[in-house]
Write an enzyme that holds these catalytic residues in place. Structure first.
Site, PDB file in Angstrom:
ATOM      1  N   ASP A 183      19.781  67.156  34.785  1.00 49.62           N
ATOM      2  CA  ASP A 183      18.841  67.721  35.760  1.00 49.62           C
ATOM      3  C   ASP A 183      18.194  68.909  35.055  1.00 49.62           C
ATOM      4  OD1 ASP A 183      17.536  69.156  37.693  1.00 49.62           O
ATOM      5  OD2 ASP A 183      19.236  69.296  39.072  1.00 49.62           O
ATOM      6  N   LYS A 204       8.568  74.034  39.016  1.00 41.10           N
ATOM      7  CA  LYS A 204       8.895  75.267  38.300  1.00 41.10           C
ATOM      8  C   LYS A 204       7.949  75.480  37.118  1.00 41.10           C
ATOM      9  CE  LYS A 204      12.915  75.755  40.537  1.00 41.10           C
ATOM     10  NZ  LYS A 204      12.732  74.983  41.768  1.00 41.10           N
ATOM     11  N   TRP A 259      23.445  73.641  41.943  1.00 41.22           N
ATOM     12  CA  TRP A 259      22.714  72.371  41.911  1.00 41.22           C
ATOM     13  C   TRP A 259      23.592  71.220  41.466  1.00 41.22           C
ATOM     14  CZ3 TRP A 259      19.033  72.340  45.080  1.00 41.22           C
ATOM     15  CH2 TRP A 259      18.264  73.484  45.289  1.00 41.22           C
TER      16      TRP A 259
HETATM   17  N1  PMP Z   1      17.909  70.953  40.704  1.00 45.46           N
HETATM   18  C1  PMP Z   1      17.562  72.175  40.251  1.00 45.46           C
HETATM   19  C2  PMP Z   1      18.109  72.632  38.953  1.00 45.46           C
HETATM   20  C3  PMP Z   1      16.709  72.985  41.014  1.00 45.46           C
HETATM   21  O1  PMP Z   1      16.358  74.198  40.578  1.00 45.46           O
HETATM   22  C4  PMP Z   1      16.196  72.502  42.232  1.00 45.46           C
HETATM   23  C5  PMP Z   1      15.242  73.296  43.081  1.00 45.46           C
HETATM   24  N2  PMP Z   1      15.250  74.630  42.961  1.00 45.46           N
HETATM   25  C6  PMP Z   1      16.613  71.245  42.664  1.00 45.46           C
HETATM   26  C7  PMP Z   1      17.445  70.490  41.877  1.00 45.46           C
HETATM   27  C8  PMP Z   1      16.131  70.685  43.977  1.00 45.46           C
HETATM   28  O2  PMP Z   1      14.834  70.314  43.834  1.00 45.46           O
HETATM   29  P1  PMP Z   1      13.923  69.850  45.070  1.00 45.46           P
HETATM   30  O3  PMP Z   1      13.800  71.014  45.992  1.00 45.46           O
HETATM   31  O4  PMP Z   1      12.656  69.473  44.376  1.00 45.46           O
HETATM   32  O5  PMP Z   1      14.599  68.693  45.701  1.00 45.46           O
END
Ligand code: PMP
Length: 355
Positions: free
Chosen positions: A162, A186, A88
């Site tokens: 994040d 989550k 991420w």
């Molecule tokens: N950052 C993290 C730490 C994540 O776990 C996720 C999704 N699993 C995201 C960003 C991306 O999020 P989204 O699918 O809501 O754009």
């Protein structure tokens, strides 16, 4: 999702508090939804002990949306520092390059994203507009056990975290944070709501190209109602905040109680994995995630049998992310200890029956 939240939402689905309408049917500008939104904001502020100089914004676009929205609002087109710890943060860095000079100041890529680069060795820029870290790498199963203290590392830049995949699972040290963002899906509610908690002085610096609906100052000035906010997500997150604030573990309540519960859940699973030659987790014990626990079978030819047996036992969604393989147990806030006990029981039995 906590079952109590789903049951309450179900019971209020057709008629919220005698208003004659469900939340999905309300105008976001009506007094009913206004009350829900104000209460939800007050509840998350209390739950996460968010100081008064931070704005709480309800947005859309998810974590990946924020990968663009943050640099558009904070970078001023200059430089931003990124700490790469897994999938991420890698994505965040790549996206930010479209809006600013995004520098990698530390990375654990060389060890296959299994340890955290020591903050003392981060090559922080003297003039970064912000420093980005992903505090829980959902895919790689790596979590910061404490937030870096940028000031102590000689940086004046605000820290951007994040916290999508561990929000509300542990307290946040706001003295070290400038901005936190996370998708709700989550630990907080349905997909579609993104929560941004941003310090006052970071508003008002958006790039000219930033869409108005994604300009933090515009969103803050309009109490997250510049355009229609994700009303259902806000409502469910509100119920979840109330549920969280009622949780207790001994003397602890709210997020502190959740943290104690999450530590106990994670320890049970890691201890079992570490005590077995049949399963392995490759992450440095100093930064193992309490939420997302990737693990591998020593004999990967048994993966399909493991997953099929797990499904039969009612244990779902254990397949690891395709980029990592193996298995992953995501044991978010709403997963009770009994769920982890059931998983460990199944893993023990699977190992025994294949011995
Ligand atoms: N950052 C993290 C730490 C994540 O776990 C996720 C999704 N699993 C995201 C960003 C991306 O999020 P989204 O699918 O809501 O754009």
């Amino acid at each position: 999702m906590p079952e109590a939240v789903l049951r309450q939402a179900a019971s209020e689905m057709l008629d919220w508090h005698g208003s004659g309408m469900g939340v999905m049917e309300m105008s976001h500008r009506g007094k009913e939804f206004g009350a829900i939104c104000t209460q939800t904001e007050a509840d998350i502020r209390a739950l996460l002990a968010v100081p008064a100089q931070f704005h709480i914004l309800f947005m859309q676009g998810g974590g990946l949306g924020e990968n663009a929205i943050v640099p558009m609002n904070l970078s001023r087109g200059t430089r931003a520092d990124f700490v790469i710890t897994g999938s991420w943060s890698t994505k965040s860095h790549k996206e930010a390059q479209r809006y600013c000079e995004a520098r990698v100041v530390a990375s654990n890529a060389a060890d296959g994203h299994t340890g955290l680069p020591d903050p003392a060795g981060w090559q922080l820029s003297a003039d970064a507009s912000y420093v980005h870290v992903c505090t829980n790498e959902t895919i790689n199963g790596i979590e910061f056990q404490q937030l870096p203290d940028l000031a102590a590392l000689g940086s004046k830049a605000p820290l951007v975290i994040d916290f999508s995949s561990h929000v509300a699972s542990r307290p946040v040290d706001w003295s070290r944070v400038g901005l936190a963002f996370g998708g709700a899906q989550k630990n907080l509610g349905p997909a579609g709501l993104t929560i941004v908690i941003v310090r006052d002085d970071l508003l008002g610096h958006a790039l000219e190209i930033c869409p108005s609906a994604f300009n933090y100052k515009t969103v803050a000035d309009n109490q997250s109602m510049y355009n229609t906010p994700p009303t259902w997500g806000i409502y469910i997150a509100g119920l979840t905040f109330q549920w969280l604030s009622q949780q207790t573990e001994g003397e602890l309540t709210g997020v502190a109680a959740m943290e104690a519960r999450n530590i106990a859940k994670a320890r049970l699973l890691y201890d079992f994995i570490d005590g077995s030659d049949f399963y392995a987790n490759k992450v440095d014990p100093g930064c193992r995630s309490r939420m997302n626990i990737p693990f591998f079978l020593a004999d990967e030819s048994r993966n399909e049998a493991f997953l099929a047996g797990a499904r039969e036992a009612g244990l779902l969604q254990l397949k690891g992310h395709k980029s990592v393989g193996g298995m992953r147990a995501s044991i978010y806030n709403a997963m009770p200890l009994a769920g982890v006990q059931a998983l460990v029981g199944y893993m023990r039995e699977f190992e025994r029956s294949r011995a």
